[in-house]
Design a protein around this motif. Structure first.
Motif, PDB file in Angstrom:
ATOM      1  N   ARG A   1      -7.659  -2.960   3.630  1.00 48.80           N
ATOM      2  CA  ARG A   1      -7.529  -1.996   2.530  1.00 48.80           C
ATOM      3  C   ARG A   1      -8.886  -1.657   1.917  1.00 48.80           C
ATOM      4  NH1 ARG A   1      -2.577  -1.793   1.015  1.00 48.80           N
ATOM      5  NH2 ARG A   1      -2.238  -3.992   0.502  1.00 48.80           N
TER       6      ARG A   1
ATOM      7  N   GLY B   1       0.817  -1.208   0.000  1.00 46.16           N
ATOM      8  CA  GLY B   1       0.000   0.000   0.000  1.00 46.16           C
ATOM      9  C   GLY B   1       0.846   1.251   0.000  1.00 46.16           C
TER      10      GLY B   1
ATOM     11  N   SER C   1      -3.461   1.676   4.834  1.00 43.32           N
ATOM     12  CA  SER C   1      -4.147   0.528   4.244  1.00 43.32           C
ATOM     13  C   SER C   1      -3.360  -0.765   4.425  1.00 43.32           C
ATOM     14  CB  SER C   1      -4.415   0.775   2.752  1.00 43.32           C
ATOM     15  OG  SER C   1      -3.235   0.608   1.975  1.00 43.32           O
TER      16      SER C   1
ATOM     17  N   PRO D   1      -4.674   4.033  -1.510  1.00 41.18           N
ATOM     18  CA  PRO D   1      -4.644   2.560  -1.487  1.00 41.18           C
ATOM     19  C   PRO D   1      -5.002   1.915  -2.827  1.00 41.18           C
ATOM     20  CG  PRO D   1      -6.064   3.477   0.247  1.00 41.18           C
ATOM     21  CD  PRO D   1      -5.787   4.570  -0.731  1.00 41.18           C
TER      22      PRO D   1
END
Length: 435
Positions: free
Chosen positions: A299, A146, A294, A346
């Motif tokens: 996420r 991420g 995230s 993300p």
């Protein structure tokens, strides 16, 4: 993997994408305030704006071609070589726009040439994003994807920051007549210097470890596009849909708001440009923060919360900017692009995780570019047409809400990351490569 290599990949991904988005953002801003009168003159300002935004849409509609062409090549010949090519295409097209004669000089041919160059910009950018995401994320631990993948996501606000900054300075330093005559060209011509710097960064970078591993296994796909459509249908649909809301929200705050402030509220051009400039500055920090966060929480969940907030924000944004109060306008744009950042940060990792390693460049590029057609490409046109047809911003807000609901559907269809599944086969293949 040494941390220095991770940092170099992060900078290469960020710098190249930022430079390409500078090129693209310069056009986006110019379409709202300059290109309509110069290349599509009309007695009705709204008509000129619609025509200028039509060429804005061309830049999105040509992206799938870049995604198909360069996504396929990225999975077959490598990430690095493709990314050098995409940077050149976008940079040269932008430079030529800065040299293009206007309608007053060569008539309708000016608009035709502008559309063709805008098309070339879109082709380059369509092949850029998927590779830039992999360039940074494939050097890092999948459990930190991420954050590392957010390098490519920082490119749009960084490019937008540079583009709006250059145009704001030119707008303050020059009279309206000088800006409309030649000042706007300076921003396009500056891309030549930026492209040279970006090429220098990318040429020095090695191919990603993941692609080297795929080569060592002899696992490069022979027909990646057909394989993605045949074997990765649900991931592709999920990845496409999850992008629609962020694209529409971004177009609202960075393109349509500029037009709304100048044509509907009669405010000076720089009011909107400076608001976007400040908001883009915040995004430079919010996007990697969102990417990092995230990795720590779910996420999809983080993405979904931001999508819900983005869906309701237009109904706060327009009352704020209708006050014509500059501080409230800034607050409206900053908060709106903040919600966008927590989707967009993300997003790169989420999309990459939907596809297998050997098809990631193709799958990510197709998702990015196809979503752009149904999201960002038509958004400014629909915003302008809806406002003209209904005479109220409420329908514009409803359109954004629907787009964010589409994103929530995409998130529901997608899968959560499985980094542990990637670590073991990847590390064993690295051992083969090192020997």
């Amino acid at each position: 993997m040494p941390r220095s290599a991770l940092v170099r990949a992060f900078v290469a991904s960020l710098s190249g994408t930022a430079l390409e988005w500078y090129d693209f953002a310069i056009y986006n801003v110019a379409a709202a305030v300059v290109l309509g009168p110069l290349f599509f003159p009309s007695s009705e300002p709204l008509t000129a704006t619609l025509l200028a935004f039509s060429t804005y849409a061309v830049g999105y509609l040509s992206r799938p071609l870049g995604g198909f062409l360069f996504g396929r090549l990225g999975d077959k010949i490598g990430r690095k070589r493709v990314l050098v090519t995409t940077l050149l295409i976008t940079g040269v097209a932008t430079l030529l726009i800065g040299l293009l004669p206007t309608h007053a000089a060569i008539g309708p041919a000016a608009g035709v040439l502008l559309v063709l160059l805008r098309f070339a910009q879109g082709v380059g950018l369509g092949g850029e994003w998927g590779g830039a995401v992999l360039l940074s994320s494939e050097y890092g631990d999948p459990r930190q994807r991420g954050f590392w993948a957010s390098a490519a996501q920082i490119g749009p606000p960084a490019g937008n920051l540079m583009a709006n900054g250059v145009l704001a300075v030119l707008g303050v330093a020059l009279s309206d007549a000088a800006f409309m005559s030649w000042g706007w060209r300076v921003a396009f011509l500056l891309s030549a210097v930026l492209v040279i710097f970006g090429l220098w960064i990318r040429v020095k970078l090695e191919e990603t470890p993941v692609f080297k591993a795929i080569q060592a296994r002899g696992d490069r796909p022979s027909a990646p596009i057909s394989e993605v459509f045949r074997t990765q249908t649900r991931p592709l649909v999920a990845a496409v849909l999850c992008r629609v809301g962020p694209d529409v929200l971004y177009a609202l705050h960075t393109v349509f708001v500029l037009t709304y402030l100048t044509t509907q509220l009669g405010l000076p051009r720089n009011v909107g440009l400076v608001a976007v400039l400040i908001a883009s500055g915040f995004q430079l920090f919010l996007m990697p923060l969102a990417g990092w966060l995230s990795d720590k929480v779910n996420r999809r969940g983080l993405y979904a919360v931001a999508a819900v907030l983005g869906a309701v924000w237009p109904f706060v944004l327009f009352p704020l900017i209708d006050t014509k109060s500059w501080p409230l306008i800034v607050v409206g744009v900053v908060v709106g692009l903040g919600f966008h950042a927590f989707m967009y940060g993300p997003q790169a990792a989420f999309i990459a995780e939907q596809f297998t390693e050997r098809l990631r460049y193709t799958g990510s590029s197709l998702a990015y570019t196809l979503a752009g057609v149904i999201g960002g490409a038509i958004a400014p046109l629909l915003f302008t047409a809806l406002l003209a047809g209904f005479g109220t911003w409420v329908v514009v807000g409803l359109y954004v809400t629907v787009a964010c609901v589409v994103t929530l559907v995409g998130l529901w269809l997608g899968r959560d990351p499985q980094p542990e599944e990637e670590l073991q086969p990847l590390s064993s293949t690295f051992n083969v490569v090192s020997r």
